[in-house]
Design an enzyme around this catalytic site. Structure first.
Site, short mmCIF file in Angstrom:
data_model
loop_
_atom_site.label_atom_id
_atom_site.label_comp_id
_atom_site.label_asym_id
_atom_site.label_seq_id
_atom_site.Cartn_x
_atom_site.Cartn_y
_atom_site.Cartn_z
N HIS A 191 0.80 -1.30 -0.30
CA HIS A 191 -0.29 0.31 -0.31
C HIS A 191 0.33 0.92 0.06
O HIS A 191 2.10 1.32 0.54
CB HIS A 191 -1.13 0.02 1.03
CG HIS A 191 -1.87 -0.92 1.36
ND1 HIS A 191 -2.77 -1.02 0.25
CD2 HIS A 191 -1.79 -1.99 2.25
CE1 HIS A 191 -4.13 -2.23 0.96
NE2 HIS A 191 -3.20 -2.77 1.50
N CYS B 193 -0.17 2.04 -5.27
CA CYS B 193 -0.86 2.91 -5.84
C CYS B 193 -0.81 3.95 -6.48
O CYS B 193 0.66 4.41 -5.26
CB CYS B 193 -2.47 2.95 -5.15
SG CYS B 193 -3.25 1.26 -5.40
#
Length: 284
Positions: free
Chosen positions: A192, A258
């Site tokens: 993440h 991301c």
């Protein structure tokens, strides 16, 4: 809008001619004397009319003298600024680097070339059960101060790669059906960039550049060092599946997180940051 054409130059006459002497100021009529001034005034008037027409087509500018104009627009982002003008995709994955914009390569582009001499891949370990099969257990990236454990991730029902639990923001995930780091082929590890509580393990992944080192430690005591060969930012709607997961003739590594614009309603980002690296050293 076209430029004004220059005034035509008088064509020369054939044969010798005599040039008449210019008339004196006294001999010229009042209209003749006023004519140059009228021509200049007329020219300026025409230019003024053109300028007024052009200004009427220009977008309004708020000079502070009246009520501010409200223009609806999306919230600005670093990604939008960096990708401004990137109408033509690059033929290869870029090297990254300080203050360098991250843009996607063409979908059919191959992985970037190795930035350091390649070493032979580690032969696959033959095991009879999954419990005894070696696994990656830790990843270290000195440049961005990453020192994190590695878990495993797989595919969901839609065929998308899953991610580590949001409750463990400092955990990375190795795609269990990709090669073991150091073995032939592209090993894939994701993590993440952030969670609702703040920054996560790959928050600074976009800072990596060609030549940086990534270390992956395995449960069989082997240590692999990968050298970054390129980095790109791509839309999730045009993810370069072949470039990331396609077979290679040497041992490579892919790090994925991301990037782009965060959608608060969907709790997701628009893009992916992808780091490509090649095995450059091994021990154990």
């Amino acid at each position: 809008m076209t430029e004004h054409e220059p005034a035509a130059t008088p064509a020369p006459t054939s044969g010798p001619t005599s040039t008449p002497a210019p008339a004196s100021a006294e001999e010229r009529s009042p209209m003749s004397r006023a004519l140059p001034g009228l021509l200049i005034a007329g020219s300026l008037g025409g230019v003024g009319a053109i300028m007024v027409g052009l200004l009427s087509m220009a977008p309004p500018v708020d000079d502070g003298s009246g009520p501010p104009q409200v223009v609806a627009q999306a919230e600005p982002s670093t990604v939008q600024i960096q990708n401004a003008g990137a109408f033509v995709l690059a033929p290869t994955v870029g090297p990254g680097g300080k203050n360098a914009p991250l843009t996607p390569a063409r979908l059919e582009a191959p992985p970037p070339l190795a930035a350091a001499p390649i070493v032979a891949a580690i032969p696959p370990v033959k095991t009879t059960t999954a419990k005894t099969k070696p696994k990656p257990i830790r990843i270290k990236i000195p440049k961005i101060k990453v020192n994190a454990s590695i878990g495993t991730v797989t595919l969901d029902r839609k065929g998308s790669l899953t991610t580590p639990p949001l409750s463990k923001p400092n955990l990375t995930g190795w795609y269990r059906y990709s090669p073991l780091p150091g073995e032939k082929g592209p090993s894939v590890i994701n993590g993440h960039v952030s969670t609702r509580k703040g920054a996560a393990v790959f928050q600074r992944l976009r800072e990596l550049a060609k030549g940086d080192h990534i270390y992956v430690y395995r449960s069989d005591k082997k240590v692999t060092r990968f050298t970054v060969s390129g980095i790109e930012q791509v839309s999730k709607s045009t993810f370069p599946t072949k470039r990331v997961y396609g077979n290679t003739n040497d041992a490579q590594l892919r790090l994925i997180t991301c990037g782009g614009i965060y959608n608060k309603q969907a709790h997701s980002y628009t893009d992916n940051i992808i780091v490509y690296a090649t095995l450059s050293k091994k021990k154990g």
